[in-house]
Design an enzyme around this catalytic site. Sequence first.
Site, PDB file in Angstrom:
ATOM      1  N   LYS A   9     105.048 -10.755 -20.406  1.00 22.55           N
ATOM      2  CA  LYS A   9     106.410 -10.739 -20.943  1.00 22.55           C
ATOM      3  C   LYS A   9     107.411 -11.246 -19.913  1.00 22.55           C
ATOM      4  CE  LYS A   9     105.656  -6.897 -24.155  1.00 22.55           C
ATOM      5  NZ  LYS A   9     105.797  -5.445 -24.391  1.00 22.55           N
TER       6      LYS A   9
ATOM      7  N   GLN B  38     107.493  -0.003 -22.711  1.00 20.90           N
ATOM      8  CA  GLN B  38     106.103  -0.318 -23.026  1.00 20.90           C
ATOM      9  C   GLN B  38     105.351   0.942 -23.470  1.00 20.90           C
ATOM     10  OE1 GLN B  38     104.699  -3.415 -23.053  1.00 20.90           O
ATOM     11  NE2 GLN B  38     102.884  -2.446 -23.896  1.00 20.90           N
TER      12      GLN B  38
ATOM     13  N   ASP C 195     112.405  -4.139 -29.714  1.00 22.04           N
ATOM     14  CA  ASP C 195     111.143  -3.821 -30.386  1.00 22.04           C
ATOM     15  C   ASP C 195     111.373  -3.430 -31.843  1.00 22.04           C
ATOM     16  OD1 ASP C 195     108.726  -4.204 -29.128  1.00 22.04           O
ATOM     17  OD2 ASP C 195     108.773  -2.327 -28.019  1.00 22.04           O
TER      18      ASP C 195
END
Length: 296
Positions: A54, A98, A121
């Site tokens: 990422k 995460q 997200d």
Amino acid sequence: MSAAIIDGKEFAARVRAKVAAHVDRLKADHGLTPGLAVVLVGEDPASQVYVRSKGKQTLEVGMNSFEHKLADDISESELLAVIDRLNRDPDVHGILVQLPLPAHLDSDLVINAIDPAKDVDGFHISNVGLLGTGQKSMVPCTPLGCLMMLRDYHGDLSGMHAVVVGRSNIVGKPMAQLLLGDSCTVTIAHSRTKDLPAMCRSADILVAAVGRPEMIPGDWVKPGATVIDVGINRVERDGRNKLVGDVHFDSAAAVAGAITPVPGGVGPMTIACLLANTVTAACRANGLSEPEGLTA
């Protein structure tokens, strides 16, 4: 029939190119550089690899990357304090924590501490509610990537029957909402669906997101249907590890009109859409037009 292969790697590269071009325009026209902050708690090897990827791709498209690597025994209050600082940082437009988190941390509490406008997200309860009611929201990356590929392949999805196999909050439910938003007729199926094979055979678009290796064989697929395989399962074959999807690829590809492979299908789109969401968040935060072709 031999299905067309929907190449997620190639499509993700096109999405990243669009993101990079928009970032260049934001810098040149507005002096604005989108920034993505990723919070990693602990030493999970798979999470570390994913976070590195990422960060690398964030920098490659010209955005700022902020990585916060925290000890696995961090307290909940300490983690929430980190998120609060990122919420208030004007250089950070997207925040991603995460998952999975260590067992002593409440994932729902942590995710819902993120500013919904920075929740790239799309997991915050506010964004879930906005998506469910057809309002502007941050959209989960994997379903957004699936929708982009379907739009690219079919153009207009209106009136098509889509069956989503899987009812997770991360993929199944938001995928169904996005397809409804594009005027599909949508069925959510799952392990307790009566006559699941017949349900799958009714689908013009079949999205498999159950996390079971090769659960869906070719004889569950309607001839000519488009199959989007979200599954990424590691299995042992001939003494070696292999990645397979939730769909039995060879038998399904013999029947379907189009199919995503595993690997190289949906997977590459997830990070590409994370970058797209960060640009979208930066534009919204500054009252600018959203990037065309990068949102739901």
